[in-house]
Scaffold this motif. Structure first.
Motif, PDB file in Angstrom:
ATOM      1  N   PRO A  94       0.823  -1.224   0.000  1.00 49.91           N
ATOM      2  CA  PRO A  94       0.000   0.000   0.000  1.00 49.91           C
ATOM      3  C   PRO A  94       0.857   1.274   0.000  1.00 49.91           C
ATOM      4  N   LEU A  95       1.992   1.248   0.716  1.00 49.82           N
ATOM      5  CA  LEU A  95       2.817   2.462   0.768  1.00 49.82           C
ATOM      6  C   LEU A  95       3.444   2.761  -0.594  1.00 49.82           C
ATOM      7  N   VAL A  96       3.849   1.712  -1.292  1.00 56.89           N
ATOM      8  CA  VAL A  96       4.404   1.925  -2.634  1.00 56.89           C
ATOM      9  C   VAL A  96       3.314   2.500  -3.550  1.00 56.89           C
ATOM     10  N   VAL A  97       2.102   1.931  -3.448  1.00 52.49           N
ATOM     11  CA  VAL A  97       1.002   2.430  -4.281  1.00 52.49           C
ATOM     12  C   VAL A  97       0.725   3.904  -3.952  1.00 52.49           C
ATOM     13  N   SER A  98       0.849   4.248  -2.659  1.00 55.87           N
ATOM     14  CA  SER A  98       0.532   5.628  -2.250  1.00 55.87           C
ATOM     15  C   SER A  98       1.540   6.645  -2.796  1.00 55.87           C
ATOM     16  N   LEU A  99       2.718   6.141  -3.241  1.00 47.70           N
ATOM     17  CA  LEU A  99       3.670   7.054  -3.893  1.00 47.70           C
ATOM     18  C   LEU A  99       3.041   7.645  -5.155  1.00 47.70           C
ATOM     19  N   PHE A 100       2.121   6.851  -5.760  1.00 43.86           N
ATOM     20  CA  PHE A 100       1.459   7.322  -6.982  1.00 43.86           C
ATOM     21  C   PHE A 100       0.156   8.054  -6.688  1.00 43.86           C
ATOM     22  N   THR A 101      -0.564   7.577  -5.633  1.00 41.76           N
ATOM     23  CA  THR A 101      -1.862   8.206  -5.351  1.00 41.76           C
ATOM     24  C   THR A 101      -1.711   9.411  -4.429  1.00 41.76           C
ATOM     25  N   GLY A 102      -0.630   9.413  -3.648  1.00 39.97           N
ATOM     26  CA  GLY A 102      -0.411  10.522  -2.721  1.00 39.97           C
ATOM     27  C   GLY A 102      -1.276  10.432  -1.469  1.00 39.97           C
ATOM     28  N   ARG A 103      -1.865   9.255  -1.196  1.00 35.31           N
ATOM     29  CA  ARG A 103      -2.709   9.112   0.001  1.00 35.31           C
ATOM     30  C   ARG A 103      -2.302   7.877   0.796  1.00 35.31           C
ATOM     31  N   PRO A 104      -1.213   7.954   1.585  1.00 37.61           N
ATOM     32  CA  PRO A 104      -0.786   6.765   2.336  1.00 37.61           C
ATOM     33  C   PRO A 104      -1.856   6.274   3.313  1.00 37.61           C
ATOM     34  N   GLY A 105      -2.591   7.208   3.918  1.00 35.30           N
ATOM     35  CA  GLY A 105      -3.630   6.813   4.878  1.00 35.30           C
ATOM     36  C   GLY A 105      -4.698   5.951   4.215  1.00 35.30           C
TER      37      GLY A 105
END
Ligand code: ZN
Ligand code: ZN
Length: 391
Positions: free
Chosen positions: A169-180
């Motif tokens: 999820p954290l890697v994906v959030s690099l693209f979405t900008g929403r780690p939470g």
């Protein structure tokens, strides 16, 4: 000898707060997130993909491959099953499989880790609130003990679980900008969904549903449960034929784990898929039908009883005979294929057409006998009960 009940249950202070905490965080956290930040399709998609990868690594991997060895796989698939299976946070493959083998061996008894006789809640998740006793030695999984990749996962289980659950999820959030959002959807809610999907098979699939194949244990076929457990809801079939790679055996049964395994076979990544024979499955069903027929016929007069029983029995014998003849024919056909293969492609052989005609005739005979059997069964179980004479 020590026995499971000889020792008071000892609460597991790691699993208990985890099992209670994750649903709370998922629902309160997601509720807050949806109202304060919003809903994003990318987060939802992450949930779906992670849920499918981890869920099917449990059903097709931990369950149908590691626990029951119903087919063989390429090492790459095994590796993926182990990594994503760990991410479901349901323990290592050897531990899960050892418990599961105990479940099948001692089902509905004290030695069954998720014994339904102790209540729905116990079978669902109550059993995980306590430390396992006797301590598991994995003696019932020598094949897994000897598997280096399985033992590697067992050793590094916690690191893999944490690394994947937070890492992806954290890697994906690099693209979405929403780690939470990525963590709430991809880690917390996904773990809760995986957990309760698996737990429902141990609780609901031992309590609610049909028993078309056997009443030897409490397992039930529940098509509704299959919808959100990747096909594991056909649990009565599974307990009766546990070495079959399928759980839903008809084409219209919802069994994505079976479809995944079939796809892997198509890609050359899985082979030796084990199936129970049509004959064995039909025999199991017939035995269950027979009990129903006998019970129902008791309500009829002796004369009717004998007549219906004879008609039902004849249709049953005919179906069994047709199935056995097809099995024998197939065996002879395979022997013939093996004998001519060296000289010519079997489909080009002058006798090939004769064989295909005979096989087709055999299959037609089975289909007709099935229709007749269903008819006679309906007659014996559904015929209106006669008005009692001299009542
Ligand atoms: Zn099983
Ligand atoms: Zn079961």
């Amino acid at each position: 000898m020590s026995h499971a009940t000889d020792r008071p249950l000892e609460r597991d202070w790691v699993t208990t707060p985890f099992l209670i905490g994750t649903p709370l965080v998922a629902f309160i956290g997601l509720g807050w997130y949806l109202t304060h930040v919003g809903f994003f399709w990318a987060d939802f998609l992450l949930f779906v993909v992670m849920y499918m990868a981890t869920g099917m690594s449990i059903t097709a991997g931990y369950h149908r491959y590691f626990s029951h060895k119903t087919y063989e796989i390429h090492p790459v698939v095994k590796f993926l099953y182990l990594v994503f299976g760990a991410t479901a946070v349901e323990n290592s493959a050897i531990s899960w499989s050892s418990d599961h083998r105990l479940h099948h061996r001692y089902v509905d008894s004290d030695k069954d880790p998720y014994d339904i006789m102790k209540g729905i809640f116990w079978a669902h998740m109550g059993w995980i609130f306590y430390k396992t006793w006797p301590v598991r030695t994995y003696d019932n999984a020598p094949d897994l003990k000897a598997d280096r990749m399985v033992m590697w996962q067992h050793r590094w289980y916690l690191a893999i679980t944490m690394g994947m659950s937070f890492g992806v999820p954290l890697v994906v959030s690099l693209f979405t900008g929403r780690p939470g959002g990525a963590l709430l959807w991809g880690a917390v809610l996904r773990v809760v969904a995986c957990h309760h999907g698996t737990f429902l098979i141990n609780s609901a699939a031992h309590a609610w549903g049909f028993q078309p194949y056997s009443v030897r244990d409490t397992s039930r076929d529940n098509p509704f449960l299959a919808m959100f457990t990747f096909g594991e809801g056909y649990h009565n079939f599974h307990h009766t034929f546990q070495t079959d790679y399928r759980n839903g055996i008809r084409w219209y049964h919802w069994d994505p784990s079976k479809w995944l395994i079939n796809t892997l076979r198509f890609l050359g990544l899985a082979w030796n898929l084990n199936r129970a024979t049509d004959y064995a499955i039909t025999r199991a069903r017939m035995e269950m039908d027979e009990t129903r027929v006998r019970r129902r016929l008791e309500a009829h007069s002796v004369e009717w009883r004998e007549r219906l029983w004879a008609r039902y029995g004849a249709s049953r014998a005919r179906l069994e005979g047709a199935l056995l003849r097809v099995i024998a024919l197939r065996r002879r056909y395979q022997a013939w294929v093996a004998s001519v293969r060296a000289q010519v492609r079997p489909s080009r052989h002058p006798l090939a057409r004769g064989w295909s005609r005979r096989l087709k005739r055999g299959r037609t005979a089975v289909a007709l006998a099935r229709v007749r059997y269903a008819d006679r069964l309906r007659e014996a179980t559904r015929l209106p009960l006669p008005a009692r004479e001299n009542a």
